[in-house]
Design an enzyme around this catalytic site. Structure first.
Site, PDB file in Angstrom:
ATOM      1  N   ARG A 153      -6.942 -20.505  -2.563  1.00  8.41           N
ATOM      2  CA  ARG A 153      -6.433 -20.326  -1.133  1.00  8.41           C
ATOM      3  C   ARG A 153      -5.392 -21.360  -1.775  1.00  8.41           C
ATOM      4  O   ARG A 153      -5.476 -23.002  -1.260  1.00  8.41           O
ATOM      5  CB  ARG A 153      -6.577 -20.332  -0.502  1.00  8.41           C
ATOM      6  CG  ARG A 153      -6.117 -20.082   0.566  1.00  8.41           C
ATOM      7  CD  ARG A 153      -6.963 -20.039   2.455  1.00  8.41           C
ATOM      8  NE  ARG A 153      -5.571 -19.298   3.174  1.00  8.41           N
ATOM      9  CZ  ARG A 153      -4.789 -20.206   3.811  1.00  8.41           C
ATOM     10  NH1 ARG A 153      -4.898 -21.394   3.944  1.00  8.41           N
ATOM     11  NH2 ARG A 153      -4.121 -19.619   4.722  1.00  8.41           N
ATOM     12  N   LEU A 212      10.860   1.111   6.618  1.00  6.06           N
ATOM     13  CA  LEU A 212      10.432   1.815   6.006  1.00  6.06           C
ATOM     14  C   LEU A 212      11.145   3.343   5.273  1.00  6.06           C
ATOM     15  O   LEU A 212      11.562   3.702   6.487  1.00  6.06           O
ATOM     16  CB  LEU A 212       9.266   2.181   5.641  1.00  6.06           C
ATOM     17  CG  LEU A 212       8.433   2.554   4.998  1.00  6.06           C
ATOM     18  CD1 LEU A 212       7.994   1.306   3.856  1.00  6.06           C
ATOM     19  CD2 LEU A 212       6.700   3.170   5.243  1.00  6.06           C
ATOM     20  N   TYR A 263       0.560  -1.031   0.282  1.00  9.61           N
ATOM     21  CA  TYR A 263       0.534   0.538   0.167  1.00  9.61           C
ATOM     22  C   TYR A 263       0.768   1.421   0.317  1.00  9.61           C
ATOM     23  O   TYR A 263       2.106   0.944   0.358  1.00  9.61           O
ATOM     24  CB  TYR A 263      -1.041   0.280   1.386  1.00  9.61           C
ATOM     25  CG  TYR A 263       0.214   0.110   2.366  1.00  9.61           C
ATOM     26  CD1 TYR A 263       0.620  -0.572   2.777  1.00  9.61           C
ATOM     27  CD2 TYR A 263      -0.490   1.459   2.821  1.00  9.61           C
ATOM     28  CE1 TYR A 263       0.959  -0.037   4.292  1.00  9.61           C
ATOM     29  CE2 TYR A 263       0.010   1.901   4.199  1.00  9.61           C
ATOM     30  CZ  TYR A 263       0.866   0.356   4.770  1.00  9.61           C
ATOM     31  OH  TYR A 263       1.293   1.057   5.773  1.00  9.61           O
ATOM     32  N   GLU A 321      11.453   2.680  14.493  1.00 12.52           N
ATOM     33  CA  GLU A 321      11.054   3.863  13.382  1.00 12.52           C
ATOM     34  C   GLU A 321       9.705   3.084  14.711  1.00 12.52           C
ATOM     35  O   GLU A 321       9.478   2.360  16.070  1.00 12.52           O
ATOM     36  CB  GLU A 321      10.889   3.244  12.526  1.00 12.52           C
ATOM     37  CG  GLU A 321       9.980   2.219  11.627  1.00 12.52           C
ATOM     38  CD  GLU A 321       9.641   1.478  10.540  1.00 12.52           C
ATOM     39  OE1 GLU A 321      10.048   2.855   9.121  1.00 12.52           O
ATOM     40  OE2 GLU A 321       9.303   0.816  10.039  1.00 12.52           O
ATOM     41  N   ARG A 323       7.953   3.630  -4.957  1.00 10.25           N
ATOM     42  CA  ARG A 323       7.777   3.447  -3.593  1.00 10.25           C
ATOM     43  C   ARG A 323       7.083   2.164  -3.676  1.00 10.25           C
ATOM     44  O   ARG A 323       7.339   1.321  -3.303  1.00 10.25           O
ATOM     45  CB  ARG A 323       8.117   4.232  -2.367  1.00 10.25           C
ATOM     46  CG  ARG A 323       8.073   3.427  -1.592  1.00 10.25           C
ATOM     47  CD  ARG A 323       8.357   4.013  -0.058  1.00 10.25           C
ATOM     48  NE  ARG A 323       7.213   4.508   0.911  1.00 10.25           N
ATOM     49  CZ  ARG A 323       6.590   5.048   1.358  1.00 10.25           C
ATOM     50  NH1 ARG A 323       7.489   5.198   2.429  1.00 10.25           N
ATOM     51  NH2 ARG A 323       5.553   5.465   1.633  1.00 10.25           N
ATOM     52  N   LYS A 346       6.380  -2.083   2.081  1.00  9.07           N
ATOM     53  CA  LYS A 346       5.224  -1.425   2.552  1.00  9.07           C
ATOM     54  C   LYS A 346       3.965  -2.436   2.330  1.00  9.07           C
ATOM     55  O   LYS A 346       3.553  -2.290   1.514  1.00  9.07           O
ATOM     56  CB  LYS A 346       5.078   0.104   1.799  1.00  9.07           C
ATOM     57  CG  LYS A 346       3.880   0.735   2.877  1.00  9.07           C
ATOM     58  CD  LYS A 346       3.448   2.094   2.731  1.00  9.07           C
ATOM     59  CE  LYS A 346       3.151   3.408   3.054  1.00  9.07           C
ATOM     60  NZ  LYS A 346       3.291   3.061   4.689  1.00  9.07           N
ATOM     61  N   HIS A 387      -0.951 -21.202  -0.765  1.00  7.00           N
ATOM     62  CA  HIS A 387       0.169 -20.495  -0.115  1.00  7.00           C
ATOM     63  C   HIS A 387       1.486 -19.981  -1.258  1.00  7.00           C
ATOM     64  O   HIS A 387       1.635 -18.591  -1.435  1.00  7.00           O
ATOM     65  CB  HIS A 387       1.497 -21.193   0.984  1.00  7.00           C
ATOM     66  CG  HIS A 387       0.733 -20.753   2.767  1.00  7.00           C
ATOM     67  ND1 HIS A 387      -0.255 -22.081   2.570  1.00  7.00           N
ATOM     68  CD2 HIS A 387       0.855 -20.259   3.756  1.00  7.00           C
ATOM     69  CE1 HIS A 387      -0.899 -22.177   4.049  1.00  7.00           C
ATOM     70  NE2 HIS A 387      -0.100 -20.870   4.395  1.00  7.00           N
TER      71      HIS A 387
HETATM   72  N1  PMP Z   1       7.382   3.625   8.914  1.00  9.68           N
HETATM   73  C1  PMP Z   1       6.103   3.479   8.782  1.00  9.68           C
HETATM   74  C2  PMP Z   1       6.449   1.801   9.885  1.00  9.68           C
HETATM   75  C3  PMP Z   1       5.389   4.131   8.156  1.00  9.68           C
HETATM   76  O1  PMP Z   1       4.242   2.959   8.635  1.00  9.68           O
HETATM   77  C4  PMP Z   1       5.301   5.245   7.554  1.00  9.68           C
HETATM   78  C5  PMP Z   1       4.048   5.581   7.421  1.00  9.68           C
HETATM   79  N2  PMP Z   1       3.915   5.331   6.164  1.00  9.68           N
HETATM   80  C6  PMP Z   1       6.795   5.405   7.414  1.00  9.68           C
HETATM   81  C7  PMP Z   1       7.715   4.967   8.485  1.00  9.68           C
HETATM   82  C8  PMP Z   1       6.449   7.032   7.243  1.00  9.68           C
HETATM   83  O2  PMP Z   1       6.359   7.042   5.316  1.00  9.68           O
HETATM   84  P1  PMP Z   1       5.808   7.496   5.039  1.00  9.68           P
HETATM   85  O3  PMP Z   1       6.830   9.823   4.961  1.00  9.68           O
HETATM   86  O4  PMP Z   1       6.107   7.750   2.924  1.00  9.68           O
HETATM   87  O5  PMP Z   1       4.319   8.451   5.358  1.00  9.68           O
END
Ligand code: PMP
Length: 285
Positions: free
Chosen positions: A100, A207, A33, A182, A52, A149, A102
């Site tokens: 379904r 991320l 996403y 993070e 991304r 993501k 895997h």
């Molecule tokens: N880390 C995580 C785990 C996130 O879910 C997000 C939000 N999408 C971010 C960092 C920040 O990413 P962005 O600046 O692209 O929104």
């Protein structure tokens, strides 16, 4: 006003928008996403978000559901149909529908694409930034490829819920060595005791936030001192300032970590200045 969602080629009423029960996103979290900020009716950093998205899909061997420029048309049309001036547009792509099993389906399904948009009150966000947010720390229980993501967000969901139950708005996730990775939905930053900005370097364990990337440009341009290195929870407690970055919040000051005030307990000057400078550097389309 009724909301509209884009689902696999059609704009449908949000309340009737559905995907198949054998969509692999539903069954296996087999999808990715993006969340892109909308400001004054324009998409912020669309190019980087779509790049991304393409990278996340490529890591999972899922095809882009449509070319980037066509996706841009869908994003804008979804924003327009929902009359969003300030808020977010959400994009989800899954491997698609298949019986379904895997392993990837033998016959590659068409990737499923869903786009939604919703408004967020900018004044509410400004008020939040003026006050600063509280966060709590907890162990990072996610998988080893959170640079993708993926919609597989269960550890993030549990961390955010635990934060809410403790009266905080975000959780900072901590690796086995005591370093902050993070936030559950944001990147983590501090301004150290000696006035240097610190954030974890990119790798498979965070991320690569688009807001983080743009903010690095702002920091460089302003000539601020920056260390891309991991920092510990102890260091964060003793920091002058702390803040988080994400597309929905841009730069959001943190004033309390695990109940301890950061700096003088008010939003930091650097964080607040970076927040004000942010949109002058972001791309708007
Ligand atoms: N880390 C995580 C785990 C996130 O879910 C997000 C939000 N999408 C971010 C960092 C920040 O990413 P962005 O600046 O692209 O929104």
């Amino acid at each position: 006003m009724s909301r509209i969602a884009y689902v696999n080629g059609r704009y449908v009423a949000h309340r009737h928008a559905t995907v198949h029960i054998e969509d692999r996103g539903y069954q296996f979290s087999d999808g990715v996403y993006e969340v892109c900020e909308v400001k004054d009716g324009r998409l912020i950093d669309e190019r980087r978000h779509v790049a991304r998205l393409a990278r996340s899909l490529s890591e999972l061997a899922i095809a882009m559901p449509m070319p980037a420029h066509a996706l841009g048309v869908v994003l804008r049309e979804t924003v327009r149909r929902n009359r969003v001036r300030d808020g977010i547009v959400y994009i989800q792509v899954t491997r698609g529908v298949a019986p379904r099993d895997h392993a990837f389906p033998a016959l590659t399904p068409r990737p499923a694409l869903v786009v939604t948009a919703r408004g967020i009150d900018p004044l509410k966000m400004e008020k939040l930034a003026d006050e600063g947010i509280s966060i709590v720390t907890m162990p990072d229980q996610r998988w080893a490829r959170v640079d993708i993501k993926s919609v597989s967000l269960l550890p993030n969901v549990l961390a955010k819920q635990a934060a809410r139950e403790q009266g905080a708005r975000e959780a900072w996730l901590v690796d086995r060595d005591g370093f902050v990775t993070e936030g559950s939905s944001s990147n983590a930053w501090i301004v150290s005791k000696d006035g240097r900005l610190v954030t974890r370097p990119i790798g498979h364990d965070i991320l690569r936030g688009i807001t983080r990337t743009v903010l690095l440009d702002v920091i460089r341009e302003q000539g601020l001192e920056l260390d891309e290195r991991p920092f510990t929870v102890e260091e964060a407690y003793a920091a002058r300032e702390a803040f988080v970055t994400s597309a929905t919040q841009t730069v959001m000051p943190v004033v309390r970590i695990d109940g301890r005030p950061i700096g003088n307990g008010a939003p930091g000057l650097i964080a607040s200045a970076l927040r004000r400078a942010y949109h002058a550097h972001a791309e708007s389309s």
